[in-house]
Motif scaffolding. Structure first.
Motif, PDB file in Angstrom:
ATOM      1  N   SER A  11       3.090 -13.937  13.241  1.00  0.00           N
ATOM      2  CA  SER A  11       2.430 -13.083  12.246  1.00  0.00           C
ATOM      3  C   SER A  11       2.540 -13.579  10.812  1.00  0.00           C
ATOM      4  CB  SER A  11       3.013 -11.667  12.316  1.00  0.00           C
ATOM      5  OG  SER A  11       4.360 -11.671  11.872  1.00  0.00           O
ATOM      6  N   ALA A  12       3.187 -14.717  10.590  1.00  0.00           N
ATOM      7  CA  ALA A  12       3.502 -15.116   9.207  1.00  0.00           C
ATOM      8  C   ALA A  12       2.312 -15.674   8.438  1.00  0.00           C
ATOM      9  CB  ALA A  12       4.644 -16.132   9.202  1.00  0.00           C
ATOM     10  N   GLY A  13       1.149 -15.769   9.101  1.00  0.00           N
ATOM     11  CA  GLY A  13      -0.058 -16.211   8.392  1.00  0.00           C
ATOM     12  C   GLY A  13      -0.737 -15.091   7.627  1.00  0.00           C
ATOM     13  N   GLN A  14      -0.156 -13.890   7.717  1.00  0.00           N
ATOM     14  CA  GLN A  14      -0.692 -12.754   6.975  1.00  0.00           C
ATOM     15  C   GLN A  14       0.449 -11.775   6.727  1.00  0.00           C
ATOM     16  OE1 GLN A  14      -1.483  -9.473   9.164  1.00  0.00           O
ATOM     17  NE2 GLN A  14       0.325 -10.579   9.926  1.00  0.00           N
ATOM     18  N   ALA A  15       0.149 -10.665   6.066  1.00  0.00           N
ATOM     19  CA  ALA A  15       1.226  -9.845   5.523  1.00  0.00           C
ATOM     20  C   ALA A  15       1.624  -8.645   6.376  1.00  0.00           C
ATOM     21  CB  ALA A  15       0.840  -9.364   4.130  1.00  0.00           C
ATOM     22  N   ARG A  16       0.844  -8.302   7.399  1.00  0.00           N
ATOM     23  CA  ARG A  16       1.115  -7.057   8.108  1.00  0.00           C
ATOM     24  C   ARG A  16       1.897  -7.311   9.397  1.00  0.00           C
ATOM     25  NH1 ARG A  16      -4.105  -3.170   7.588  1.00  0.00           N
ATOM     26  NH2 ARG A  16      -2.495  -1.647   8.107  1.00  0.00           N
ATOM     27  N   PRO A  17       3.089  -6.706   9.531  1.00  0.00           N
ATOM     28  CA  PRO A  17       3.858  -6.907  10.759  1.00  0.00           C
ATOM     29  C   PRO A  17       3.120  -6.319  11.961  1.00  0.00           C
ATOM     30  CG  PRO A  17       5.047  -5.489   9.192  1.00  0.00           C
ATOM     31  CD  PRO A  17       3.730  -5.798   8.580  1.00  0.00           C
ATOM     32  N   GLY A  18       3.419  -6.864  13.150  1.00  0.00           N
ATOM     33  CA  GLY A  18       2.909  -6.275  14.387  1.00  0.00           C
ATOM     34  C   GLY A  18       1.908  -7.132  15.131  1.00  0.00           C
ATOM     35  N   VAL A  19       1.224  -8.030  14.422  1.00  0.00           N
ATOM     36  CA  VAL A  19       0.229  -8.859  15.111  1.00  0.00           C
ATOM     37  C   VAL A  19       0.920  -9.850  16.056  1.00  0.00           C
ATOM     38  CG1 VAL A  19      -0.008 -10.675  13.329  1.00  0.00           C
ATOM     39  CG2 VAL A  19      -1.966 -10.079  14.786  1.00  0.00           C
ATOM     40  N   ASP A  20       2.217 -10.082  15.833  1.00  0.00           N
ATOM     41  CA  ASP A  20       2.995 -10.925  16.743  1.00  0.00           C
ATOM     42  C   ASP A  20       3.174 -10.243  18.108  1.00  0.00           C
ATOM     43  OD1 ASP A  20       4.486  -9.295  14.802  1.00  0.00           O
ATOM     44  OD2 ASP A  20       6.230  -9.807  16.010  1.00  0.00           O
ATOM     45  N   LEU A  21       2.917  -8.933  18.190  1.00  0.00           N
ATOM     46  CA  LEU A  21       3.037  -8.216  19.464  1.00  0.00           C
ATOM     47  C   LEU A  21       1.733  -8.239  20.259  1.00  0.00           C
ATOM     48  CD1 LEU A  21       5.078  -5.161  18.108  1.00  0.00           C
ATOM     49  CD2 LEU A  21       5.942  -7.215  19.254  1.00  0.00           C
ATOM     50  N   GLY A  22       0.702  -8.840  19.680  1.00  0.00           N
ATOM     51  CA  GLY A  22      -0.601  -8.896  20.342  1.00  0.00           C
ATOM     52  C   GLY A  22      -0.586  -9.553  21.724  1.00  0.00           C
ATOM     53  N   PRO A  23      -0.029 -10.768  21.839  1.00  0.00           N
ATOM     54  CA  PRO A  23      -0.073 -11.433  23.148  1.00  0.00           C
ATOM     55  C   PRO A  23       0.580 -10.604  24.253  1.00  0.00           C
ATOM     56  CG  PRO A  23       0.845 -12.909  21.460  1.00  0.00           C
ATOM     57  CD  PRO A  23       0.597 -11.599  20.791  1.00  0.00           C
ATOM     58  N   ASN A  24       1.745 -10.056  23.953  1.00  0.00           N
ATOM     59  CA  ASN A  24       2.425  -9.265  24.983  1.00  0.00           C
ATOM     60  C   ASN A  24       1.608  -8.029  25.360  1.00  0.00           C
ATOM     61  OD1 ASN A  24       4.743  -9.229  26.663  1.00  0.00           O
ATOM     62  ND2 ASN A  24       5.472  -7.431  25.523  1.00  0.00           N
ATOM     63  N   ALA A  25       0.970  -7.410  24.392  1.00  0.00           N
ATOM     64  CA  ALA A  25       0.156  -6.226  24.677  1.00  0.00           C
ATOM     65  C   ALA A  25      -0.999  -6.576  25.618  1.00  0.00           C
ATOM     66  CB  ALA A  25      -0.373  -5.617  23.378  1.00  0.00           C
ATOM     67  N   LEU A  26      -1.657  -7.685  25.380  1.00  0.00           N
ATOM     68  CA  LEU A  26      -2.775  -8.066  26.250  1.00  0.00           C
ATOM     69  C   LEU A  26      -2.286  -8.422  27.651  1.00  0.00           C
ATOM     70  CD1 LEU A  26      -4.354  -8.196  23.484  1.00  0.00           C
ATOM     71  CD2 LEU A  26      -5.729  -9.979  24.540  1.00  0.00           C
ATOM     72  N   VAL A  27      -1.197  -9.179  27.707  1.00  0.00           N
ATOM     73  CA  VAL A  27      -0.672  -9.584  29.014  1.00  0.00           C
ATOM     74  C   VAL A  27      -0.179  -8.354  29.792  1.00  0.00           C
ATOM     75  CG1 VAL A  27       1.185 -10.871  30.152  1.00  0.00           C
ATOM     76  CG2 VAL A  27      -0.167 -11.951  28.349  1.00  0.00           C
ATOM     77  N   GLN A  28       0.548  -7.457  29.096  1.00  0.00           N
ATOM     78  CA  GLN A  28       1.053  -6.248  29.768  1.00  0.00           C
ATOM     79  C   GLN A  28      -0.083  -5.366  30.287  1.00  0.00           C
ATOM     80  OE1 GLN A  28       4.133  -5.534  30.751  1.00  0.00           O
ATOM     81  NE2 GLN A  28       4.594  -7.574  29.939  1.00  0.00           N
ATOM     82  N   SER A  29      -1.211  -5.393  29.625  1.00  0.00           N
ATOM     83  CA  SER A  29      -2.328  -4.549  30.066  1.00  0.00           C
ATOM     84  C   SER A  29      -3.101  -5.181  31.220  1.00  0.00           C
ATOM     85  CB  SER A  29      -3.260  -4.243  28.895  1.00  0.00           C
ATOM     86  OG  SER A  29      -4.149  -5.321  28.692  1.00  0.00           O
ATOM     87  N   GLY A  30      -2.680  -6.359  31.675  1.00  0.00           N
ATOM     88  CA  GLY A  30      -3.270  -6.913  32.896  1.00  0.00           C
ATOM     89  C   GLY A  30      -4.153  -8.129  32.717  1.00  0.00           C
ATOM     90  N   LEU A  31      -4.078  -8.776  31.558  1.00  0.00           N
ATOM     91  CA  LEU A  31      -4.979  -9.906  31.280  1.00  0.00           C
ATOM     92  C   LEU A  31      -4.923 -10.999  32.358  1.00  0.00           C
ATOM     93  CD1 LEU A  31      -6.959 -11.283  29.285  1.00  0.00           C
ATOM     94  CD2 LEU A  31      -4.968 -12.335  28.193  1.00  0.00           C
ATOM     95  N   LEU A  32      -3.710 -11.319  32.812  1.00  0.00           N
ATOM     96  CA  LEU A  32      -3.584 -12.462  33.738  1.00  0.00           C
ATOM     97  C   LEU A  32      -4.280 -12.176  35.068  1.00  0.00           C
ATOM     98  CD1 LEU A  32       0.164 -13.402  33.036  1.00  0.00           C
ATOM     99  CD2 LEU A  32      -1.897 -14.159  31.814  1.00  0.00           C
ATOM    100  N   ASP A  33      -4.058 -10.976  35.619  1.00  0.00           N
ATOM    101  CA  ASP A  33      -4.716 -10.602  36.878  1.00  0.00           C
ATOM    102  C   ASP A  33      -6.229 -10.508  36.705  1.00  0.00           C
ATOM    103  OD1 ASP A  33      -2.473 -10.598  38.460  1.00  0.00           O
ATOM    104  OD2 ASP A  33      -2.050  -8.460  38.143  1.00  0.00           O
ATOM    105  N   GLN A  34      -6.642 -10.033  35.546  1.00  0.00           N
ATOM    106  CA  GLN A  34      -8.086  -9.934  35.295  1.00  0.00           C
ATOM    107  C   GLN A  34      -8.733 -11.321  35.317  1.00  0.00           C
ATOM    108  OE1 GLN A  34      -8.800  -7.679  31.683  1.00  0.00           O
ATOM    109  NE2 GLN A  34      -7.247  -6.169  32.261  1.00  0.00           N
ATOM    110  N   ILE A  35      -8.060 -12.296  34.732  1.00  0.00           N
ATOM    111  CA  ILE A  35      -8.610 -13.663  34.734  1.00  0.00           C
ATOM    112  C   ILE A  35      -8.593 -14.219  36.160  1.00  0.00           C
ATOM    113  CG2 ILE A  35      -8.324 -16.005  33.840  1.00  0.00           C
ATOM    114  CD1 ILE A  35      -7.020 -14.762  31.326  1.00  0.00           C
TER     115      ILE A  35
END
Ligand code: DIR
Ligand code: MN
Ligand code: MN
Ligand code: MN
Length: 310
Positions: A11-35
């Motif tokens: 997330s250090a390319g911008q100022a708002r915390p939390g975008v570093d949690l993006g990958p885990n959120a997508l994977v936890q929601s089932g991205l790998l099985d969907q692919i």
């Protein structure tokens, strides 16, 4: 065929915390099985390749500031992008299709550098509300997620520490095209004009329709349909009503269908060699907005990887 999902919790390319949690959120929601359900083999190494990189909340990030120019967190951005470039290049060299899940869009400096090392003739479709083409000399925010394209092109002012050790200009201005722009800084407008970079703003999408814009975009960067395509998708290209959990939402964006159409049309070319899905921040907005944004991140990914409506 194999898709290598590369989750980059950064997330250090911008100022708002939390975008570093993006990958885990997508994977936890089932991205790998969907692919997988689309017929791909899928590999995923978790955050392992980036485990020792500071999570870079705003507080942590400030400690990593180099003070070089106006860039914030330049050292850690450079380090993580160099690492990502290697990871993406390794997957590409094995014939896999790397899908980089961010994380903020500064990461595309790494992912595209990685793609270019395997496919020097590749072209880039940059789908974004923003042009992300500020240089260290023109940035007004110091946020490097507003700058990755300038480094890839090697624009004036980008040959600086800590990037100059590994970043080589690897993208020609005529191999780059934008769709979705609607919040472009004055200095970026000048850069886009001076370098003759093809842009389809939201005005153009309104005027011509998304079908014609994507056709013209692909004809511009890939007239004979033979070049590899790297699709770099910032979810803030879509309207905040579509994917609102993102750090710099801008009203007047792509509809749900327009965003997916772009991905579907790229899939149809058969030229896709790498994909970025960037700037999902699952800490912004209420639960419903987050769930919707994560779902859109997943469905854009599926569309780019060949999911069809029939
Ligand atoms: C602005 C915003 N042009 C900057 N850029 C964003 O910080 O350079 N990019 N939000 O995604
Ligand atoms: Mn791997
Ligand atoms: Mn962006
Ligand atoms: Mn953006």
């Amino acid at each position: 065929p194999t898709v290598a999902v590369v989750g980059c919790p950064f997330s250090a390319g911008q100022a708002r915390p939390g975008v570093d949690l993006g990958p885990n959120a997508l994977v936890q929601s089932g991205l790998l099985d969907q692919i997988k359900s689309l017929g791909w083999n899928v590999t995923y190494d978790g955050a392992a390749p980036f485990a020792d990189i500071p999570r870079a909340s705003v507080q942590e990030a400030r400690e990593h500031e180099t003070g070089e120019g106006k860039m914030r967190n330049a050292r850690v951005v450079s380090e993580v992008c160099e690492r990502l470039a290697k990871v993406v290049a390794e997957h590409a060299a094995r014939g896999e299709l790397p899908v980089t899940v961010g994380g903020d869009h500064s990461l595309a400096l790494g992912s595209i550098a990685g793609t270019m090392s395997k496919h020097p003739d590749a072209c880039v479709l940059w789908i974004d509300a923003h042009a992300d083409i500020n240089t260290p000399l023109t940035t007004t925010t110091g946020n490097l997620h507003g700058c990755p394209v300038s480094f890839l092109l090697g624009l004036q002012g980008t040959d600086v520490e800590p990037f100059k050790g590994w970043v080589k200009p690897c993208l020609r201005p005529d191999r780059l095209v934008y769709i979705g722009l609607r919040d472009v800084d004055p200095a970026e407008k000048r850069i886009l004009r001076e370098n003759n970079i093809k842009c389809f703003t939201m005005h153009d999408v309104d005027k011509h329709g998304i079908g014609a814009c994507v056709k013209m975009a692909l004809e511009h960067v890939n007239p004979r349909g033979e070049r590899p395509v790297h699709l770099s998708f910032d979810v803030d290209a879509t309207d905040p009503t579509v994917a609102g959990s993102t750090g710099t939402p801008v009203r007047g964006g792509l509809t749900f269908r327009e965003g997916h159409y772009i991905c579907e049309a790229v899939a149809e070319t058969g030229c896709l060699v790498a994909l970025d899905i960037m700037e999902v921040n699952p800490t912004l907005g209420d639960d419903k907005l987050v769930e919707q944004t994560v779902a859109v991140g997943c469905s854009l990914t599926r569309a780019a990887l060949g999911e069809t409506l029939l």
